[in-house]
Design a protein around this motif. Structure first.
Motif, PDB file in Angstrom:
ATOM      1  N   ARG A 127      91.505  29.373  38.566  1.00  5.46           N
ATOM      2  CA  ARG A 127      91.375  27.914  38.532  1.00  5.46           C
ATOM      3  C   ARG A 127      90.180  27.434  37.736  1.00  5.46           C
ATOM      4  NH1 ARG A 127      90.842  24.866  42.814  1.00  5.46           N
ATOM      5  NH2 ARG A 127      92.460  23.350  42.306  1.00  5.46           N
ATOM      6  N   PHE A 129      89.941  25.795  34.926  1.00 12.21           N
ATOM      7  CA  PHE A 129      90.049  24.399  34.470  1.00 12.21           C
ATOM      8  C   PHE A 129      89.792  23.417  35.615  1.00 12.21           C
ATOM      9  CE2 PHE A 129      90.844  25.585  30.431  1.00 12.21           C
ATOM     10  CZ  PHE A 129      92.134  25.916  30.036  1.00 12.21           C
ATOM     11  N   GLN A 130      90.468  23.675  36.740  1.00 10.20           N
ATOM     12  CA  GLN A 130      90.338  22.721  37.844  1.00 10.20           C
ATOM     13  C   GLN A 130      88.952  22.768  38.463  1.00 10.20           C
ATOM     14  OE1 GLN A 130      92.920  24.757  37.505  1.00 10.20           O
ATOM     15  NE2 GLN A 130      94.677  23.398  37.300  1.00 10.20           N
ATOM     16  N   GLU A 131      88.416  23.965  38.615  1.00  3.18           N
ATOM     17  CA  GLU A 131      87.114  24.075  39.279  1.00  3.18           C
ATOM     18  C   GLU A 131      86.003  23.475  38.436  1.00  3.18           C
ATOM     19  OE1 GLU A 131      86.741  28.174  40.106  1.00  3.18           O
ATOM     20  OE2 GLU A 131      88.174  28.095  41.759  1.00  3.18           O
ATOM     21  N   ASN A 132      86.215  23.441  37.119  1.00  3.46           N
ATOM     22  CA  ASN A 132      85.175  22.863  36.282  1.00  3.46           C
ATOM     23  C   ASN A 132      85.488  21.449  35.857  1.00  3.46           C
ATOM     24  OD1 ASN A 132      83.092  25.099  35.592  1.00  3.46           O
ATOM     25  ND2 ASN A 132      85.087  26.081  35.600  1.00  3.46           N
ATOM     26  N   GLY A 133      86.429  20.848  36.559  1.00  2.00           N
ATOM     27  CA  GLY A 133      86.687  19.429  36.362  1.00  2.00           C
ATOM     28  C   GLY A 133      87.340  19.047  35.055  1.00  2.00           C
ATOM     29  N   TRP A 134      88.028  19.977  34.418  1.00  2.00           N
ATOM     30  CA  TRP A 134      88.701  19.611  33.170  1.00  2.00           C
ATOM     31  C   TRP A 134      89.932  18.772  33.501  1.00  2.00           C
ATOM     32  CZ3 TRP A 134      88.654  23.081  28.404  1.00  2.00           C
ATOM     33  CH2 TRP A 134      87.465  23.823  28.344  1.00  2.00           C
ATOM     34  N   THR A 135      90.112  17.676  32.811  1.00  2.89           N
ATOM     35  CA  THR A 135      91.332  16.894  33.024  1.00  2.89           C
ATOM     36  C   THR A 135      92.461  17.540  32.230  1.00  2.89           C
ATOM     37  OG1 THR A 135      90.995  15.509  31.098  1.00  2.89           O
ATOM     38  CG2 THR A 135      90.024  14.757  33.186  1.00  2.89           C
TER      39      THR A 135
END
Lengths: 287, 396, 287
Positions: A127, A129-135
């Motif tokens: 995760r 992308f999600q964990e690093n706040g990427w939209t």
């Protein structure tokens, strides 16, 4: 909007898969191994970000390098076989890699849970992308950055002597050899470049789906890999892009309103496309 | 380039959501998704039929009550994800872009796992850009998936509890049976987990001696070696954790080699029409714990209504039916506005409503909801008898 | 020791099914030089079509279902020819390959749509016959399959080497232009041969369905891969080679499973294939 960004992400990843086969097909080698390099890149990049805590860029780079290395290793024995034998050999290699990952366990404890690939269960929770706040939009641009880079590189090859040599080998090996082209160097280098692109594509795929397992990298994916350049035409890289748009955006998502008929039309339209434009959408002869 | 531009334009035009038809009355959208392709196509067909049937019944009874007191009809849509992770993710993003309040699905566990992975892990985690869409699963049954995300909820049976109860009951019914042998589909996540984590474990806990297990792959066709191992073990009970195709292959080989255990136990999801379609004769007597059989008044009614929409009622599709009524209850108790401008707030309310539930009404009785968003469903045991699944024992 | 012999004989016997489908594959790929990836799907499709007779005449005997599958195979074979090989220029094998992929997907979807993906019980002949020699058992129905394979082999060899059609087929596959100059109608010859391989595929599909006991769309992919492996190991174009290779692959498969378990089994089958490709690329029997 999220949906379109997500669709663009899928198309980007599939374009990379198609491009990895494109360069190999130019040399006349029909390869069913691209899904294997894709898998290597996926597991490698996933393991580096999840288990090693690496940032995404170096992880993808490593995925690309490993994909290239695997492809290089395949490229040499692949020289010995031609035509159908190469198809079967690369298919078998692809299945071999898939089966390797089916048996591959490498788990590391993070806190109170274990993460990492677990054979048949797959590799979950990639995760980054999600964990690093990427939209979704940001991830899409990131993926397409790589696609543009790959397309630019291949376009540049096409315009250079290397591209001419690739196509010469693809059209007539004997003639190419007789003018001094080093067949080994050309074929293996094409395979290696394809492997690098597939490795990066695979790494992006792992982060896009957040969960990968051996069954994702099956014969069907390998077939899609060569389908894109063949359906799109080997004239230039835009053929592959057009084929990806045709398959992913039109056939898979666009035809949804047809309900059940969509799946039947999928195969039928591919047959039709090949009969109507056997050299691909954009054609195969160089401009 | 022209071809490319044309292709892109057509694709974008075709993917645009057509939106709901002009409606004089209010509607709320609930969208289902699942596999309507491949070997699991029947699951998608049945879930869709169950959802349509349930919505039809709810609408006939007046619909759902919104926050402002008005009534709204439920509109159901169903999308095919072809049992692949990529399409499942794409479908969910598509649903997110519509005004659907909640998504019901998926069918396949190998889709659920990546799908739940793209959802926001913890609500209100601003650093997590995961999708914020409530997903209420009807079919995907692999153990422990809902804890991947706080937006994921499941209404699937708890195999650990069911098999525990089954083995306990078998001990009383067949006191002379003391040994067990297993058969497992190694490359199917659900089957594998069900044998190693559930069946084997629960059998041992209930005093059975597990003599071993045979393995095969989900599209294997030759089971001679595996059944020979089974025959050599000569266990009283044989438990097969596999889906209908290989289950039938193994059962036919068992018949050929003359392997006749005292008791034959099967996998939860094989208690459907598929196994009987493939090998009714060989499956005769197989016992499977399940979370649905038409034994109650509501159950019979649900089965009949779903049949009108051309779907079969089994533990999977009836979970979809139950989900619709649970969602109706949540919509009303959480005071959903049904207003397009409040869509995300409504979705959040549905998520919170589902999380609050301690129990729900099921077609066999009351279902308890657990803290990790799973369900503890009432169950009973069925056995294959003369080409049908008949109730063998109802622990309720 | 007895276990080992039993495992070998179990595998060897089941290899009869691979032998049967392998004959068709080697004819299509080896003799006709056509990359027809839809062959296994067409065979399974024909087997399904054989079941269509059951609602028409309840309690139809197994051999009638097989006969229907046989005939349906011929029809499907001709359809595959028409959609994938008749209109697409012979000089473009890639387009034909992709068209067959489209047909594979289409046939699979038709099967899934008409059966909702559920396994279909398949009638069998001699499936309750088990020959015993003490502890040792042999499946009677697989002996039938082996017998049928040998009969098909004899029939096909006679066709290829003793008839005008066979002569024409070999001529067309070796040198299509020269054959045309000799007055051979390439289209007609190819079409007829596809019908014949289709008939063979129908029998193979039916007997495989009978051996497994149930038909499912899951059969297509593994049969395609096995068929290709058997073709390569047996020698492209060699019919006796395909039969022996079929038995061999079946036996080895079971032995690998005995020693290394089911998750690694297919990996070793791939390694076996690679061993052949490296040390004996022309297969068991040179064509």
């Amino acid at each position: 909007m999220d949906f379109y960004y997500g669709l663009a992400q899928t198309m980007g990843i599939h374009t990379l898969l198609g491009l990895s086969a494109y360069i190999v097909l130019l040399t006349g080698q029909v390869t069913m191994a691209q899904a294997a390099f894709f898998a290597v890149g996926a597991y490698a990049a996933g393991m580096l970000t999840v288990l090693g805590g690496w940032p995404i860029l170096p992880a993808l780079g490593a995925g690309g390098v490993l994909g290239a290395a695997t492809a290089c290793a395949v490229g040499f024995p692949a020289l010995r076989v031609k035509g159908l034998m190469l198809v079967v050999a690369t298919l078998a290699f692809g299945e071999g890699v898939r089966l390797f990952f089916f048996n591959f366990d490498y788990q590391v404890a993070k806190g109170d849970i274990k993460v990492g690939p677990l054979g048949g269960e797959g590799f979950r929770q990639i995760r980054y992308f999600q964990e690093n706040g990427w939209t979704t939009g940001e991830a899409m641009l990131f993926i397409w950055g790589f696609v543009v880079l790959a397309m630019a590189a291949l376009w540049w090859f096409d315009r250079s002597r290397y591209g001419a040599v690739l196509r010469a080998v693809g059209e007539d090996e004997l003639a190419a050899q007789s003018v001094g082209v080093n067949l080994t160097a050309v074929k293996v280098s094409a395979m290696t470049v394809g492997g690098a692109i597939a490795g990066i594509g695979g790494g992006l795929y792992a982060h896009y789906t957040t969960h990968i397992e051996h069954a994702n990298f099956n014969v069907l994916l390998a077939t899609f890999a060569i389908a894109y350049p063949i359906v799109g035409g080997l004239k230039n890289v835009f053929g592959t892009l057009a084929a990806v748009v045709f398959v992913q955006a039109f056939l898979i998502e666009g035809l949804r309103f047809l309900g059940d008929w969509r799946n039947l039309l999928f195969g039928a339209l591919i047959v039709a496309a090949m009969n109507l434009r056997p050299y691909g959408f954009l054609g195969g002869r160089r401009a | 380039m022209k071809t490319l531009a044309f292709a892109v334009a057509t694709a974008l035009a075709a993917t645009a959501h057509t939106g709901s038809a002009f409606a004089q009355e209010k509607t709320v959208h609930i969208t289902g998704f699942g596999a309507k392709s491949g070997v699991v196509r029947s699951f998608g067909i049945n879930s869709e039929a169950a959802m349509l049937a349930a919505a039809d019944m709810i609408n006939k009874q007046g619909g759902v009550k919104l926050a402002d007191g008005s009534k709204a009809k439920i509109a159901v849509d169903f999308l095919d994800d072809r049992c692949t992770a990529e399409e499942g993710i794409s479908v969910l993003r598509r649903i997110y872009g519509t005004d659907a309040l909640v998504a019901v699905g998926p069918t396949c566990s190998n889709v659920a796992e990546p799908l739940f992975g793209i959802l926001q892990k913890k609500v209100d985690d601003a650093g997590d850009s995961g999708l914020q869409m409530p997903v209420f699963t009807d079919v995907a049954i692999k153990v422990g998936l809902a804890k991947i995300s706080e937006w994921a909820f499941r209404n699937v049976p708890n195999e650990t509890i069911m098999y525990n109860s089954l083995f306990y009951w078998l001990k009383t019914k067949y006191p002379n049976a003391s040994t067990l042998y297993g058969g497992v589909e190694e490359d199917f996540a659900h089957s594998r987990a069900s044998w190693y984590v559930v069946m084997k474990d629960r059998a041992e806990v209930n005093g059975y001696k597990v003599l071993g297990n045979s393995k095969w792959l989900l599209n294997d066709t030759n089971f001679a070696t595996q059944v020979r191992e089974m025959k050599a073990a000569n266990a009283d009970i044989v438990a097969i954790a596999a889906h209908p195709f290989t289950t039938c292959g193994v059962l036919k080989e068992m018949q050929r080699q003359g392997v006749k255990p005292k008791v034959l136990v099967g996998l939860t999801s094989s208690s459907s029409l598929e196994t009987l379609q493939g090998c009714a004769k060989q499956a005769e007597g197989m016992i499977i714990p399940t979370s649905f059989a038409p034994v109650t008044k509501e159950g019979k009614q649900a089965a009949e209504t779903t049949a009108k929409f051309k779907g079969a009622a089994d533990l999977h599709s009836m979970a979809a039916w139950e989900n619709m009524f649970i969602l109706k209850q949540v919509i009303e108790s959480e005071k959903i506005s049904g207003d397009k401008s409040q869509l995300q707030a409504d979705r959040r309310k549905i998520r919170d409503g589902l999380a609050k539930l301690k129990e729900t009404k099921g077609l066999l009785g009351v279902t308890k909801r657990t803290d990790d968003r799973e369900a503890d469903k009432p169950y009973l045991f069925v056995h294959a008898s003369k080409g049908e699944w008949k109730v063998l024992h109802n622990p309720l | 020791m007895l276990d080992f012999i039993q495992a070998v004989s179990d595998g060897l016997l089941f290899g009869a099914t691979y032998a049967l489908i392998g004959i068709g594959f080697t004819l299509v790929f080896g003799v006709m030089h056509k990359l027809n990836l839809a062959y296994a799907a067409a065979s399974v499709g024909a087997a399904y079509a054989g079941l269509l007779i059951l609602p028409l005449s309840a309690g139809a005997p197994a051999w009638l279902v097989f006969l229907c599958a046989f005939l349906a195979g011929g029809v499907i074979g001709w359809l595959v020819y028409l959609t994938c090989f008749h209109f697409i220029p012979l000089s473009n094998p890639l387009a034909a390959l992709m068209a067959t992929v489209g047909m594979l997907l289409l046939i699979d979807e038709i099967i899934v749509h008409s059966t909702a993906g559920m396994p279909q019980n398949y009638p069998a002949m001699f499936d309750d016959v088990m020959l015993r020699a003490g502890e040792f058992t042999l499946r009677g129905d697989l002996l039938l399959v082996a017998g049928v394979s040998i009969l098909c082999m004899i029939g096909l060899l006679a066709l290829l080497y003793r008839t005008r059609l066979g002569l024409a087929t070999r001529a067309v596959s070796q040198q299509a232009v020269a054959a045309q100059l000799c007055g051979i109608r390439v289209g007609r010859v190819n079409g007829t041969t596809f019908v014949i391989t289709g008939l063979l595929g129908g029998i193979a599909g039916a007997l495989i369905g009978a051996s497994v006991g149930a038909l499912s769309p899951l059969l297509t992919a593994p049969l395609t891969v096995k068929g290709l492996i058997v073709t390569v190991i047996g020698g492209l174009g060699s019919i006796p080679g395909a039969i022996i290779a079929g038995f061999l692959v079946g036996a080895f498969e079971n032995v690998f499973q005995q020693f290394r378990g089911v998750t690694e089994r297919d990996l070793y089958v791939m390694l076996l294939l690679f061993a052949f490709l490296i040390f004996r690329p022309s297969g068991l029997f040179r064509h």
